[in-house]
Every structure is written in C-alpha cells, then in structure tokens.
Write an enzyme that holds these catalytic residues in place. Structure first.
Site, PDB file in Angstrom:
ATOM      1  N   HIS A 190       2.750 -13.190   5.639  1.00 22.57           N
ATOM      2  CA  HIS A 190       2.726 -12.158   4.394  1.00 22.57           C
ATOM      3  C   HIS A 190       1.283 -11.657   4.357  1.00 22.57           C
ATOM      4  O   HIS A 190       0.456 -12.369   3.816  1.00 22.57           O
ATOM      5  CB  HIS A 190       3.355 -12.668   3.366  1.00 22.57           C
ATOM      6  CG  HIS A 190       3.394 -11.887   2.237  1.00 22.57           C
ATOM      7  ND1 HIS A 190       3.243 -12.358   0.844  1.00 22.57           N
ATOM      8  CD2 HIS A 190       3.684 -10.611   2.143  1.00 22.57           C
ATOM      9  CE1 HIS A 190       3.277 -11.411  -0.239  1.00 22.57           C
ATOM     10  NE2 HIS A 190       3.786 -10.150   0.815  1.00 22.57           N
ATOM     11  N   ASN A 224       2.895 -13.333  -5.058  1.00 18.35           N
ATOM     12  CA  ASN A 224       3.944 -12.146  -5.559  1.00 18.35           C
ATOM     13  C   ASN A 224       4.590 -12.810  -6.975  1.00 18.35           C
ATOM     14  O   ASN A 224       5.266 -12.089  -8.015  1.00 18.35           O
ATOM     15  CB  ASN A 224       4.925 -11.654  -4.641  1.00 18.35           C
ATOM     16  CG  ASN A 224       4.176 -10.440  -4.013  1.00 18.35           C
ATOM     17  OD1 ASN A 224       3.151  -9.941  -4.429  1.00 18.35           O
ATOM     18  ND2 ASN A 224       4.485 -10.125  -2.684  1.00 18.35           N
ATOM     19  N   GLU A 264      -0.476 -15.326   3.583  1.00 10.37           N
ATOM     20  CA  GLU A 264       0.523 -16.442   3.199  1.00 10.37           C
ATOM     21  C   GLU A 264       1.207 -16.735   4.560  1.00 10.37           C
ATOM     22  O   GLU A 264       2.159 -15.950   4.890  1.00 10.37           O
ATOM     23  CB  GLU A 264       1.244 -16.160   2.194  1.00 10.37           C
ATOM     24  CG  GLU A 264       0.648 -16.055   0.830  1.00 10.37           C
ATOM     25  CD  GLU A 264       1.582 -15.893  -0.415  1.00 10.37           C
ATOM     26  OE1 GLU A 264       1.301 -16.349  -1.567  1.00 10.37           O
ATOM     27  OE2 GLU A 264       2.420 -14.927  -0.153  1.00 10.37           O
ATOM     28  N   SER A 309       7.863  -9.831   0.955  1.00  7.04           N
ATOM     29  CA  SER A 309       7.270 -10.372  -0.207  1.00  7.04           C
ATOM     30  C   SER A 309       8.012 -11.306  -0.997  1.00  7.04           C
ATOM     31  O   SER A 309       7.280 -12.077  -1.670  1.00  7.04           O
ATOM     32  CB  SER A 309       6.910  -9.187  -0.934  1.00  7.04           C
ATOM     33  OG  SER A 309       6.175  -8.363  -0.274  1.00  7.04           O
TER      34      SER A 309
HETATM   35  N1  LIG Z   1       3.931  -2.531  -0.252  1.00 15.15           N
HETATM   36  C1  LIG Z   1       3.103  -3.745  -0.312  1.00 15.15           C
HETATM   37  O1  LIG Z   1       2.019  -3.774  -1.133  1.00 15.15           O
HETATM   38  C2  LIG Z   1       3.597  -4.898   0.200  1.00 15.15           C
HETATM   39  C3  LIG Z   1       2.659  -5.965   0.390  1.00 15.15           C
HETATM   40  C4  LIG Z   1       2.920  -7.019   1.231  1.00 15.15           C
HETATM   41  C5  LIG Z   1       4.376  -7.203   2.078  1.00 15.15           C
HETATM   42  N2  LIG Z   1       5.083  -6.006   1.836  1.00 15.15           N
HETATM   43  C6  LIG Z   1       6.330  -6.076   2.441  1.00 15.15           C
HETATM   44  O2  LIG Z   1       6.165  -5.327   3.746  1.00 15.15           O
HETATM   45  C7  LIG Z   1       7.798  -4.887   3.893  1.00 15.15           C
HETATM   46  C8  LIG Z   1       7.522  -3.561   4.140  1.00 15.15           C
HETATM   47  O3  LIG Z   1       7.018  -2.887   2.784  1.00 15.15           O
HETATM   48  P1  LIG Z   1       6.330  -1.466   2.721  1.00 15.15           P
HETATM   49  O4  LIG Z   1       5.754  -1.271   1.367  1.00 15.15           O
HETATM   50  O5  LIG Z   1       5.313  -1.241   3.870  1.00 15.15           O
HETATM   51  O6  LIG Z   1       7.520  -0.220   2.842  1.00 15.15           O
HETATM   52  P2  LIG Z   1       7.329   0.988   3.317  1.00 15.15           P
HETATM   53  O7  LIG Z   1       8.634   1.753   2.887  1.00 15.15           O
HETATM   54  O8  LIG Z   1       6.127   1.668   3.020  1.00 15.15           O
HETATM   55  O9  LIG Z   1       7.540   1.124   5.174  1.00 15.15           O
HETATM   56  C9  LIG Z   1       8.732   0.612   5.709  1.00 15.15           C
HETATM   57  C10 LIG Z   1       8.585   1.387   7.016  1.00 15.15           C
HETATM   58  O10 LIG Z   1       9.804   0.732   7.603  1.00 15.15           O
HETATM   59  C11 LIG Z   1      10.399   1.726   8.346  1.00 15.15           C
HETATM   60  N3  LIG Z   1      11.738   1.224   8.718  1.00 15.15           N
HETATM   61  C12 LIG Z   1      12.682   1.119   8.080  1.00 15.15           C
HETATM   62  N4  LIG Z   1      13.867   0.704   8.629  1.00 15.15           N
HETATM   63  C13 LIG Z   1      13.409   0.540   9.909  1.00 15.15           C
HETATM   64  C14 LIG Z   1      13.883  -0.276  11.315  1.00 15.15           C
HETATM   65  N5  LIG Z   1      15.209  -0.617  11.200  1.00 15.15           N
HETATM   66  N6  LIG Z   1      13.178  -0.171  12.236  1.00 15.15           N
HETATM   67  C15 LIG Z   1      11.896   0.322  12.141  1.00 15.15           C
HETATM   68  N7  LIG Z   1      11.241   0.845  11.078  1.00 15.15           N
HETATM   69  C16 LIG Z   1      11.969   0.678  10.077  1.00 15.15           C
HETATM   70  C17 LIG Z   1      10.475   2.910   7.388  1.00 15.15           C
HETATM   71  O11 LIG Z   1      10.716   4.023   8.219  1.00 15.15           O
HETATM   72  C18 LIG Z   1       9.295   2.828   6.902  1.00 15.15           C
HETATM   73  O12 LIG Z   1       8.106   3.560   7.483  1.00 15.15           O
HETATM   74  C19 LIG Z   1       8.636  -5.451   2.852  1.00 15.15           C
HETATM   75  O13 LIG Z   1       9.296  -6.426   3.293  1.00 15.15           O
HETATM   76  C20 LIG Z   1       7.573  -5.560   1.428  1.00 15.15           C
HETATM   77  O14 LIG Z   1       8.105  -6.528   0.785  1.00 15.15           O
HETATM   78  C21 LIG Z   1       4.749  -4.916   0.982  1.00 15.15           C
END
Ligand SMILES: NC(=O)c1ccc[n+]([C@@H]2O[C@H](COP(=O)([O-])OP(=O)(O)OC[C@H]3O[C@@H](n4cnc5c(N)ncnc54)[C@H](O)[C@@H]3O)[C@@H](O)[C@H]2O)c1
Length: 496
Positions: free
Chosen positions: A142, A192, A154, A121
């Site tokens: 993204h 964001n 994005e 993000s």
């Molecule tokens: N939450 C949102 O609304 C949102 C929106 C757009 C982008 N993002 C981005 O997406 C990414 C993930 O965010 P999220 O909110 O889904 O996080 P989250 O914490 O919900 O999920 C992350 C997942 O990654 C897994 N994980 C951690 N290390 C790992 C590894 N080495 N190998 C495999 N799996 C692994 C964890 O077990 C977990 O299930 C971030 O970079 C975030 O900025 C989030």
C-alpha cells in the site's frame, strides 16, 4: 532463497498506479503498465509524463533521467504482457468485484512463482488472495499519495502469506527508497483507518455548518501543522476512493464514525471526484485563501479567560482600551466587545452577560491560529470585530460555531483516541503507528507523540467534553487513556 524482483507489472495507471510505476522505474526496475483500454492508457501516459515533468521542473530530475525512467516503462492494454513479471501490483478502483476479477486473470497469466500485490486502501487482502490459486503469494503493498513523494509503504500480510514473503516485499520497498511498515489484514490498515476517519469527520463537521471548508482547512494546517487541510486532501485522494474506503470501514465496524458523510456520496454521484475530475470540494488545484477580516471599528475590549492579561496587553500596545476581568459581568459593561478566551461553550458565559451580543469566544491554537466562536446571541459586528482583533495580534482567524472544542481539537482528539484504541487492540505498536502517520501523511508528529506533547489529561478532558456534547460513543476517551490519566502517567509512549 530470496526472490529477485526485476520486472514488475502495474495494473491501472490512475492517481496511484502512474506514481507507483514511476517509483519502480526510478529504482531501475523494468515496468509494464496496463490500462483498461486505449483511452485510459492515453490518460495513464499523461499522468506519467506530468508527474515526472513536475520533478523535472523542480530540478529533482534531469531531462536525461526523465527519458531513462519513462524508457523503462512499457504501456499496454493486454494483461498477457505480464506473463513473465516477477511481481504485479494492481491500482484499479477500490471495488472488490473489480479486484477479484483481475486477480483471477492475473493468477491464470502469471508464473506460479510470481507475487501478486494489491494497492488497496481498505479491502480485505485475504479475500482478494482467496480468488487465486496462490493465496500464499498475494500481499498488500500500500503506497501513499503521491507515490513518488510519500515514504511509507504498508506491507500487508494475511494469515496464509508464505513465511518470509512480507519481509522480501519490505526489502523491495526499501530498494525503492521507501520505509515499509508491516501490518496485518484489517480494513484501512493503520493509516487509512485513522486518516480517512478524520477526513470523514471533517466532512460531517462541514455538513453541520460548524465552519466553512476553507476555515476547516486553514484551521488544521495552522493549528496542527498538517501539510494539507482535510478537504484539499480529500480532493487529492479522490472522493470516490475516499467514499469506497469509508464504506468498507463501516461494513467492518458498524461504527457511526465510519459511515461516509452524505456530502461525499453526493459529490461522487455528481461526478465531482476531486483533482482527477478537475473539481471536488474545491474547483481548482489550490484552495482559495479565506477573505481577510476587516479592520476592527471597536475601541474598547474586555478580555476574560485563560491568557487574558497577555492578550489585553497586546491589544493595549495596538492602541485599544483593553481591560481584563475574571467575572463575566465585571468591567464588560462599557466594552464594545467582550472576548472570552479558550472558553467552551461560550454560550454559558454569554447567558450571564447583560449584553450577550457583544461576547465572542476566542481560542488561540499554536502560534498562528485563532478560532473565533460566535454564539446564537453574538452579533455579526462583534464577530467581525474579534476576527479583526485576532489579526492585529498576528493570528489568522477562522470562524466557527460555539461547539465543544471548536474545530481543531474537535477533529484532533478523536483521531488521537482512535490511535490509542488501535494500539490497545494489539493491531500495531505505537512506534509503527507514529511512523506510519508521519511518513504516510507527512504529519509533523505521530498521534502518540502528539498526545505526549499536549498532555494526556488535556486530550482525555477534551474527549470528555466532546462526548458530553455529541453523545457519540466514539468520542468517549479510550479506557487506556482514562486509566493512564488516573494513574498519573505522563507519557503514553513510555508504555511502549
Ligand atoms: N487515491 C489515493 O490517494 C490512494 C492512495 C493509496 C491507495 N489507493 C488505492 O489505489 C487503488 C487505485 O486508486 P486510484 O485513486 O489510483 O484510482 P483511479 O480511479 O485514479 O485510477 C484507477 C485506474 O484503474 C484503471 N482501471 C480500471 N479497471 C481496470 C482494469 N480492469 N485493468 C486495468 N486498469 C483498470 C482506470 O482506468 C484508472 O486509470 C485503489 O485500490 C485505492 O484504494 C488510493
């Protein structure tokens, strides 16, 4: 030669990754989903099943289609299973060290021709790309939350991205039924940088006791028409992710407005991460509705300010003895309460009244909302009575302190100002910013469309009032906005 993306890997099946895997599978691609360990893989499977299950329950998917989609997704804990993927997208936590380690591994495992994408993000795609031996084939892709629903992607290119690759990835996004917007590598990209800054501002407002979390959420939903209030949305995004994004933004800009609100850190440290942990700003899925205001016990009301006649007439129709006055001291002597419409700060009027305890500010926003502002002198009875009066004229009252621009405009105008600054910096076009905010956040209009609807001068003057109150340089009107008003320009979008 145009690349063909048929087999994709998704690393991390949390809030975002599970939805992203579903999106690829829905479009007919073969998906390999990778999680950190078996326990997390079980949660990832659960995320996938519940997301497609919701679509099934809503009739957007048949049972056969659900089985077909899930059948295209293989789940594993081994990154080695991504060796023949055409594209791998990661959605692991927003922590640079985690991403760097992962990309080093992916670079070793995947074919040199494979494209590696990050769903970050806010983190630097350039820095992530630099950990690999193929920086030209690393991009940001993204997606927005929830990935199966939100249309925007994005596509982030860096200064070293191979020619044509961003367009190929944009084509892939279109194949998934998404609307891509191509952007350069800057913390927070378009959405964001604007969205999280606004959400963080709402959290600061909550900490300052301007209004309650339910009040702020209700005000933004009814006053602006956004699908979710800021705290419900922070819970959906995840407070840990939101906090990390704010840290990255602050690190880049050193702008106080980007400093994460302390309440975010406190909630995250307490393990209250939002929906994914079962509790965050709210404890359940749906924010509770604010308690209803009681029936007003007052009989006579004096109304002053913009729109006083119409408001008094409505109260008159409802059986109240309602009078209007232009001066604060006239005709207010006998009234049980005095309503000051759209006047900020209310205290300036209150200080001139013989009975300041009876004076309450009322700001009618859109068709449904009434912000009810009490001053340090207002009595609780008067506040309660005016909340009741607001309901009688068909409005939902939200109580707030007597601060410049109350709740909605105090959150909205700085967000619009940020969008003007972003455009003026040359980072993105107005059309792209408008489209990104509509498609990425489900907003009814983009920021430039909103500025044109509200009027440039209204927004500029609101920002000036906020700046005068808080002395935060971020609230000072963007020079471009100021100049357009001075030049008498009526439509900012006319510039594009
Ligand atoms: N939450 C949102 O609304 C949102 C929106 C757009 C982008 N993002 C981005 O997406 C990414 C993930 O965010 P999220 O909110 O889904 O996080 P989250 O914490 O919900 O999920 C992350 C997942 O990654 C897994 N994980 C951690 N290390 C790992 C590894 N080495 N190998 C495999 N799996 C692994 C964890 O077990 C977990 O299930 C971030 O970079 C975030 O900025 C989030």
């Amino acid at each position: 030669m145009t690349r063909s993306f048929e087999k994709v890997g998704v690393v991390g099946l949390g809030t975002m990754g599970a939805g992203i895997a579903e999106v690829f599978a829905r479009a007919g691609l073969t998906v390999v989903g990778v999680e950190a360990d078996h326990e997390a893989l079980g949660r990832g499977r659960g995320n996938l099943e519940s997301s497609t299950g919701r679509a099934l329950a809503k009739g957007r998917l048949s049972e056969a289609e659900q089985a077909e989609i899930l059948g295209r997704i293989t789940l594993t804990t081994s990154l080695e299973d991504l060796a023949d993927a055409d594209l791998v997208i990661e959605a692991i936590p927003e922590i640079m060290d985690f991403k760097r380690t992962l990309f080093t591994e992916l670079d070793r495992i995947c074919e040199p021709s494979a494209v590696l994408a990050t769903n970050t993000s806010s983190l630097s795609v350039t820095e992530i790309a630099a950990t690999t031996g193929r920086p030209g084939r690393v991009v940001g892709m993204h997606f927005f939350n929830p990935a199966p629903v939100m249309k925007l992607v994005e596509v982030v290119h860096t200064v070293v991205t191979e020619d044509g690759l961003a367009e190929e990835v944009a084509d892939l996004a279109r194949r998934l039924g998404k609307a891509p917007v191509s952007v350069g590598d800057r913390a927070g990209f378009v959405v964001n940088r604007l969205l999280l800054t606004y959400l963080n501002h709402a959290a600061v407002m909550l900490e300052n006791g301007l209004a309650t979390r339910e009040g702020i959420d209700t005000a933004m939903k009814l006053g602006v028409g956004v699908p979710m209030g800021p705290f419900a949305l922070l819970d959906l995004i995840g407070l840990d992710t939101s906090y990390e994004v704010m840290c990255v933004l602050f690190q880049e800009t050193r702008d106080r407005r980007h400093a994460p609100a302390p309440i975010l850190r406190e909630l995250v440290t307490a393990g209250l991460l939002g929906r994914k942990s079962g509790a965050g700003f709210y404890n359940g899925e749906a924010p509770p509705t604010p308690p209803a205001a009681g029936k007003p016990t007052v009989t006579s009301v004096a109304v002053l300010g913009e729109g006083a006649e119409e408001f008094a007439a409505r109260l008159g129709d409802a059986g109240f003895k309602a009078t209007t006055t232009q001066a604060a001291t006239d005709a207010t002597e006998d009234a049980d309460v005095v309503v000051a419409l759209s006047h900020t700060p209310v205290i300036e009027l209150a200080a001139r009244l013989p009975h300041p305890r009876r004076l309450v500010g009322l700001h009618l926003v859109g068709e449904k909302l009434a912000e009810v502002a009490s001053t340090v002198l207002t009595s609780p009875e008067a506040t309660c009575a005016v909340e009741g009066l607001a309901k009688i004229v068909g409005r939902v009252p939200v109580h707030c302190k007597d601060r410049a621009e109350f709740v909605v405009d105090a959150l909205l105008y700085p967000y619009l100002n940020d969008a003007v600054r972003m455009y003026d910096s040359g980072y993105a076009t107005m059309d792209d910013i408008d489209a990104a905010m509509r498609l990425g956040c489900g907003y009814p209009a983009g920021p430039f469309e909103t500025i044109d609807t509200l009027g440039l001068e209204t927004v500029r003057d609101g920002l000036r009032a906020l700046y005068a109150e808080y002395r935060d340089p971020a609230f000072a009107p963007a020079p471009l906005l100021d100049q357009l008003v001075t030049a008498g320009v009526r439509s900012i979008r006319g510039l594009s």
